[in-house]
Design an enzyme around this catalytic site. Sequence first.
Site, short mmCIF file in Angstrom:
data_model
loop_
_atom_site.label_atom_id
_atom_site.label_comp_id
_atom_site.label_asym_id
_atom_site.label_seq_id
_atom_site.Cartn_x
_atom_site.Cartn_y
_atom_site.Cartn_z
N SER A 1 0.81 -1.22 0.00
CA SER A 1 0.00 0.00 0.00
C SER A 1 0.84 1.27 0.00
O SER A 1 0.29 2.37 0.06
CB SER A 1 -0.94 0.00 1.21
OG SER A 1 -0.21 -0.21 2.41
N ASN B 1 -2.57 -2.33 13.27
CA ASN B 1 -4.02 -2.10 13.24
C ASN B 1 -4.40 -0.83 14.01
O ASN B 1 -5.18 -0.01 13.54
CB ASN B 1 -4.77 -3.30 13.82
CG ASN B 1 -4.44 -4.59 13.07
OD1 ASN B 1 -3.82 -4.54 12.01
ND2 ASN B 1 -4.84 -5.72 13.62
N THR C 1 -39.45 28.31 -9.57
CA THR C 1 -39.83 26.99 -9.07
C THR C 1 -40.16 26.18 -10.31
O THR C 1 -40.67 26.74 -11.29
CB THR C 1 -41.05 27.03 -8.12
OG1 THR C 1 -42.18 27.49 -8.87
CG2 THR C 1 -40.84 27.96 -6.93
N HIS C 2 -39.84 24.91 -10.30
CA HIS C 2 -40.02 24.05 -11.48
C HIS C 2 -39.27 24.61 -12.68
O HIS C 2 -39.66 24.38 -13.82
CB HIS C 2 -41.50 23.87 -11.83
CG HIS C 2 -42.37 23.53 -10.66
ND1 HIS C 2 -42.66 22.24 -10.29
CD2 HIS C 2 -42.97 24.33 -9.73
CE1 HIS C 2 -43.43 22.25 -9.21
NE2 HIS C 2 -43.61 23.51 -8.85
N SER D 1 -13.56 26.20 -27.61
CA SER D 1 -13.74 24.94 -28.31
C SER D 1 -12.67 24.79 -29.38
O SER D 1 -12.24 25.77 -29.97
CB SER D 1 -15.13 24.93 -28.96
OG SER D 1 -15.16 24.05 -30.07
N LYS E 1 -17.16 29.72 -29.11
CA LYS E 1 -17.59 29.15 -27.83
C LYS E 1 -16.81 29.65 -26.63
O LYS E 1 -15.62 29.90 -26.68
CB LYS E 1 -17.47 27.63 -27.89
CG LYS E 1 -18.41 27.00 -28.89
CD LYS E 1 -19.77 26.73 -28.29
CE LYS E 1 -19.73 25.33 -27.69
NZ LYS E 1 -20.85 25.11 -26.82
N ASN F 1 -17.05 28.08 -22.84
CA ASN F 1 -17.74 27.01 -22.11
C ASN F 1 -17.45 27.05 -20.61
O ASN F 1 -16.34 27.35 -20.19
CB ASN F 1 -17.32 25.65 -22.67
CG ASN F 1 -17.75 25.45 -24.11
OD1 ASN F 1 -18.83 25.92 -24.50
ND2 ASN F 1 -16.92 24.80 -24.89
N GLU G 1 -18.71 22.60 -14.75
CA GLU G 1 -19.10 21.26 -15.22
C GLU G 1 -18.25 20.20 -14.55
O GLU G 1 -18.74 19.12 -14.18
CB GLU G 1 -18.94 21.17 -16.75
CG GLU G 1 -19.97 22.00 -17.50
CD GLU G 1 -19.65 22.08 -18.98
OE1 GLU G 1 -20.49 21.68 -19.79
OE2 GLU G 1 -18.56 22.54 -19.36
N LYS H 1 -8.53 3.89 2.32
CA LYS H 1 -7.76 5.12 2.17
C LYS H 1 -7.94 5.85 0.85
O LYS H 1 -8.15 7.07 0.83
CB LYS H 1 -6.27 4.82 2.39
CG LYS H 1 -6.00 4.65 3.86
CD LYS H 1 -4.67 4.01 4.12
CE LYS H 1 -4.76 3.18 5.37
NZ LYS H 1 -5.59 1.95 5.21
N1 ARG Z 1 -1.79 -1.33 5.25
C1 ARG Z 1 -2.64 -1.73 6.30
C2 ARG Z 1 -3.95 -0.94 6.27
O1 ARG Z 1 -4.01 0.05 5.62
C3 ARG Z 1 -1.97 -1.47 7.61
C4 ARG Z 1 -2.36 -2.42 8.65
C5 ARG Z 1 -1.86 -3.77 8.35
N2 ARG Z 1 -2.24 -4.67 9.38
C6 ARG Z 1 -2.29 -5.97 9.19
N3 ARG Z 1 -2.62 -6.69 10.17
N4 ARG Z 1 -1.99 -6.50 8.02
O2 ARG Z 1 -4.94 -1.28 6.84
#
Ligand code: ARG
Length: 387
Positions: free
Chosen positions: A22, A109, A154-155, A276, A282, A284, A289, A324
């Site tokens: 990650s 964790n 409205t509408h 454009s 144009k 835009n 948007e 994430k």
């Molecule tokens: N990359 C993990 C996450 O974003 C970090 C925690 C990893 N923990 C584990 N027990 N593998 O959640």
Amino acid sequence: MKLWGGRFEKGPAELFEQFSGSLDFDRELLEADILGAKAYASALEQVGILAEDEKERIHEAFDKILIESSAADFFEGAADEDIHTLVIRKLGEKAGDLAEKIHTGRSRNEQVATDFRIWVRKQIRSAQQRLAGVMEALLEFARREPAALLPGYTHLRRAQPILWSHYLLAYFEMFSRDWERFGAAYRSADVLPLGSGALAGSGFPFDRQAMADELGFARVSGNSLDAVSDRDFALDFLYAASVTMLHLSRLGEDWILYSSDEFGFLEMGEEVTSGSSLMPQKKNPDALELVRGKTGRVSGHLLSLMMTLKGLPLAYNRDLQEDKEPVFDTAAQLAGSLEITRLVIETTKVNAGAMETAADEGWSCATALAELLARKGVAFHRAHQIV
Ligand code: ARG
């Protein structure tokens, strides 16, 4: 580098390493991870695992890593599993064997939950600042054009004449509610999970309130199983961001219409419009948007995280790593959308003549006339019919 491996004879397949790593995205958590690790080092000193000078050396090493991290090549060649692993490897490069102690009793964790909360809290404050910028621009526009009239709809049919400033302040109200909503999301993120271990709590008698104080958290979490698997704060942030985007999108839709030749009420600045490649005439409204388009993407992120969470058994599961990217992307899209909307508001001019003519036409004063008759004693229903 990896923080585990003792029980394995073979290493992981390269395919699995690529699939599960990650670092490509969670490098975003570097600063938060270092802040959390510094507070953890203080806690380790408090329970006697680190001597005072060892803690000092760890803190100094972390400060140096943070400074070095702004260099362009900081992450070059890094093959670490995630940001937590990278930070410990860098610590080892600075503080040698001491780095072996920093993870005492700590689990990634609780660490990732802490980092993520620190990160989300900071993003919420930036979002609130940018939101205040949009609100300021609306107020400024209302002051610039205090007397301009337009038909209220409205509408999408002309209804009653209103002041342009009245219209602008409707959006001011929406954004002030968004501001409050971000405040609620902040309070939900402002809880320290550190000290929860992998799930069952810590084997060390940490003073968790002291860790919370060091990291500026208002409270400590009450249940370790919940603390390592709770992502409600991320959902709260995504919801607040989604509603804000929705309001930006509604403003965008109005102004795209109002600046069209059919309405002719607004003239957007050249700073925020595009031409454009084929049609030379144009101009835009691409900025608004894109804001409208990104609104779908951000609400999608809210739904994506809800779906990630919906079937998870307690406590931590690796699925949670999928929390994430939706949040990181939301923060980036929201920041860009708020900034560009502010610039659109600052550079848009009203065509007061066209607005007032439209407000005058189409019987938009019919209600006022019926009310005038009612004031003269005609029953309103009758007055309505007469008009
Ligand atoms: N990359 C993990 C996450 O974003 C970090 C925690 C990893 N923990 C584990 N027990 N593998 O959640």
